[in-house]
Design a protein around this motif. Sequence first.
Motif, PDB file in Angstrom:
ATOM      1  N   ARG A 137     124.422  12.631  63.350  1.00  0.00           N
ATOM      2  CA  ARG A 137     124.985  11.792  62.282  1.00  0.00           C
ATOM      3  C   ARG A 137     125.593  12.649  61.180  1.00  0.00           C
ATOM      4  N   GLY A 138     124.987  13.791  60.911  1.00  0.00           N
ATOM      5  CA  GLY A 138     125.512  14.695  59.892  1.00  0.00           C
ATOM      6  C   GLY A 138     126.874  15.236  60.260  1.00  0.00           C
ATOM      7  N   GLU A 139     127.035  15.572  61.515  1.00  0.00           N
ATOM      8  CA  GLU A 139     128.322  16.075  61.983  1.00  0.00           C
ATOM      9  C   GLU A 139     129.397  14.998  61.859  1.00  0.00           C
ATOM     10  N   ALA A 140     129.072  13.776  62.270  1.00  0.00           N
ATOM     11  CA  ALA A 140     130.036  12.670  62.181  1.00  0.00           C
ATOM     12  C   ALA A 140     130.381  12.364  60.728  1.00  0.00           C
ATOM     13  N   TYR A 141     129.368  12.375  59.847  1.00  0.00           N
ATOM     14  CA  TYR A 141     129.593  12.110  58.432  1.00  0.00           C
ATOM     15  C   TYR A 141     130.558  13.142  57.831  1.00  0.00           C
ATOM     16  N   ALA A 142     130.279  14.426  58.064  1.00  0.00           N
ATOM     17  CA  ALA A 142     131.087  15.487  57.482  1.00  0.00           C
ATOM     18  C   ALA A 142     132.526  15.453  58.004  1.00  0.00           C
ATOM     19  N   ALA A 143     132.678  15.245  59.298  1.00  0.00           N
ATOM     20  CA  ALA A 143     134.026  15.186  59.876  1.00  0.00           C
ATOM     21  C   ALA A 143     134.821  14.033  59.277  1.00  0.00           C
ATOM     22  N   ALA A 144     134.195  12.884  59.143  1.00  0.00           N
ATOM     23  CA  ALA A 144     134.879  11.725  58.552  1.00  0.00           C
ATOM     24  C   ALA A 144     135.200  11.966  57.080  1.00  0.00           C
ATOM     25  N   GLU A 145     134.309  12.615  56.374  1.00  0.00           N
ATOM     26  CA  GLU A 145     134.498  12.849  54.944  1.00  0.00           C
ATOM     27  C   GLU A 145     135.691  13.761  54.657  1.00  0.00           C
ATOM     28  N   VAL A 146     135.965  14.713  55.518  1.00  0.00           N
ATOM     29  CA  VAL A 146     137.099  15.611  55.267  1.00  0.00           C
ATOM     30  C   VAL A 146     138.402  15.120  55.887  1.00  0.00           C
ATOM     31  N   THR A 147     138.338  14.197  56.843  1.00  0.00           N
ATOM     32  CA  THR A 147     139.563  13.700  57.463  1.00  0.00           C
ATOM     33  C   THR A 147     139.995  12.336  56.925  1.00  0.00           C
ATOM     34  N   GLN A 148     139.079  11.400  56.746  1.00  0.00           N
ATOM     35  CA  GLN A 148     139.402  10.049  56.280  1.00  0.00           C
ATOM     36  C   GLN A 148     138.195   9.467  55.543  1.00  0.00           C
ATOM     37  N   PRO A 149     137.960   9.886  54.280  1.00  0.00           N
ATOM     38  CA  PRO A 149     136.787   9.392  53.564  1.00  0.00           C
ATOM     39  C   PRO A 149     136.842   7.884  53.347  1.00  0.00           C
ATOM     40  N   ARG A 150     135.687   7.258  53.478  1.00  0.00           N
ATOM     41  CA  ARG A 150     135.565   5.809  53.291  1.00  0.00           C
ATOM     42  C   ARG A 150     134.384   5.510  52.381  1.00  0.00           C
ATOM     43  N   ARG A 151     134.453   4.385  51.696  1.00  0.00           N
ATOM     44  CA  ARG A 151     133.385   3.949  50.800  1.00  0.00           C
ATOM     45  C   ARG A 151     133.209   2.440  50.906  1.00  0.00           C
ATOM     46  N   VAL A 152     131.959   1.980  50.756  1.00  0.00           N
ATOM     47  CA  VAL A 152     131.715   0.551  50.599  1.00  0.00           C
ATOM     48  C   VAL A 152     131.991   0.258  49.130  1.00  0.00           C
ATOM     49  N   LEU A 153     132.817  -0.734  48.886  1.00  0.00           N
ATOM     50  CA  LEU A 153     133.223  -1.079  47.531  1.00  0.00           C
ATOM     51  C   LEU A 153     132.339  -2.197  47.005  1.00  0.00           C
ATOM     52  N   THR A 154     131.749  -2.006  45.838  1.00  0.00           N
ATOM     53  CA  THR A 154     130.968  -3.050  45.186  1.00  0.00           C
ATOM     54  C   THR A 154     131.603  -3.358  43.840  1.00  0.00           C
ATOM     55  N   SER A 155     131.591  -4.633  43.473  1.00  0.00           N
ATOM     56  CA  SER A 155     132.201  -5.038  42.223  1.00  0.00           C
ATOM     57  C   SER A 155     131.706  -6.441  41.863  1.00  0.00           C
ATOM     58  N   CYS A 167     120.676  17.477  54.617  1.00  0.00           N
ATOM     59  CA  CYS A 167     121.114  18.784  55.117  1.00  0.00           C
ATOM     60  C   CYS A 167     122.315  19.294  54.323  1.00  0.00           C
ATOM     61  N   THR A 168     122.350  20.609  54.102  1.00  0.00           N
ATOM     62  CA  THR A 168     123.520  21.242  53.509  1.00  0.00           C
ATOM     63  C   THR A 168     124.471  21.581  54.648  1.00  0.00           C
ATOM     64  N   LEU A 169     125.637  20.977  54.610  1.00  0.00           N
ATOM     65  CA  LEU A 169     126.615  21.139  55.688  1.00  0.00           C
ATOM     66  C   LEU A 169     127.735  22.066  55.267  1.00  0.00           C
ATOM     67  N   LEU A 170     128.197  22.871  56.187  1.00  0.00           N
ATOM     68  CA  LEU A 170     129.373  23.690  55.971  1.00  0.00           C
ATOM     69  C   LEU A 170     130.449  23.170  56.910  1.00  0.00           C
ATOM     70  N   VAL A 171     131.550  22.704  56.334  1.00  0.00           N
ATOM     71  CA  VAL A 171     132.636  22.112  57.109  1.00  0.00           C
ATOM     72  C   VAL A 171     133.842  23.044  57.041  1.00  0.00           C
ATOM     73  N   THR A 172     134.346  23.394  58.208  1.00  0.00           N
ATOM     74  CA  THR A 172     135.531  24.238  58.298  1.00  0.00           C
ATOM     75  C   THR A 172     136.614  23.438  59.011  1.00  0.00           C
ATOM     76  N   LYS A 173     137.755  23.301  58.336  1.00  0.00           N
ATOM     77  CA  LYS A 173     138.876  22.568  58.920  1.00  0.00           C
ATOM     78  C   LYS A 173     140.027  23.544  59.115  1.00  0.00           C
ATOM     79  N   THR A 174     140.420  23.711  60.368  1.00  0.00           N
ATOM     80  CA  THR A 174     141.525  24.594  60.715  1.00  0.00           C
ATOM     81  C   THR A 174     142.523  23.782  61.524  1.00  0.00           C
ATOM     82  N   GLY A 175     143.677  23.549  60.949  1.00  0.00           N
ATOM     83  CA  GLY A 175     144.653  22.696  61.617  1.00  0.00           C
ATOM     84  C   GLY A 175     144.074  21.295  61.748  1.00  0.00           C
ATOM     85  N   GLY A 176     144.013  20.778  62.957  1.00  0.00           N
ATOM     86  CA  GLY A 176     143.430  19.464  63.191  1.00  0.00           C
ATOM     87  C   GLY A 176     141.990  19.521  63.666  1.00  0.00           C
ATOM     88  N   ARG A 177     141.428  20.719  63.750  1.00  0.00           N
ATOM     89  CA  ARG A 177     140.071  20.894  64.266  1.00  0.00           C
ATOM     90  C   ARG A 177     139.062  21.002  63.121  1.00  0.00           C
TER      91      ARG A 177
END
Length: 119
Positions: free
Chosen positions: A34-52, A14-24
């Motif tokens: 799941r898309g909503e949770a993914y987008a919210a996390a990506e703009v507030t505290q992005p995380r990645r699984v690290l492989t090496s 899905c193409t998501l449009l994320v709007t962040k205003t203040g803390g909202r």
Amino acid sequence: MEREMVCIECPRGCTLLVTKTGGRVRVSGNFCPRGEAYAAAEVTQPRRVLTSTVRGEGGMIPVRTSSAVKKEKIFQIMERVRAYRAEGAVKLGDVLIPDVDGEGTALIATADAVRLQED
């Protein structure tokens, strides 16, 4: 702030449009929650699984974190990963560094590695 992104939580993409205003954070364009949770996390505290890889007695051993780590800590975590040396045999799933990020995330082996025998 307004940001457009593609959701990676399922094959739908899905193409998501994320709007962040203040803390909202508002997300639109998602087909599932799941898309909503993914987008919210990506703009507030992005995380990645690290492989090496880490050095072992028989060569390089592939590794990954047991869960996603904060994106801002990746370089700090990689310093610890590069400094680590595995000793002896390592089995798939072995925990090599129990708390690699200071938040309880483990670094685990993703393949078996055995010590090379000298002739």
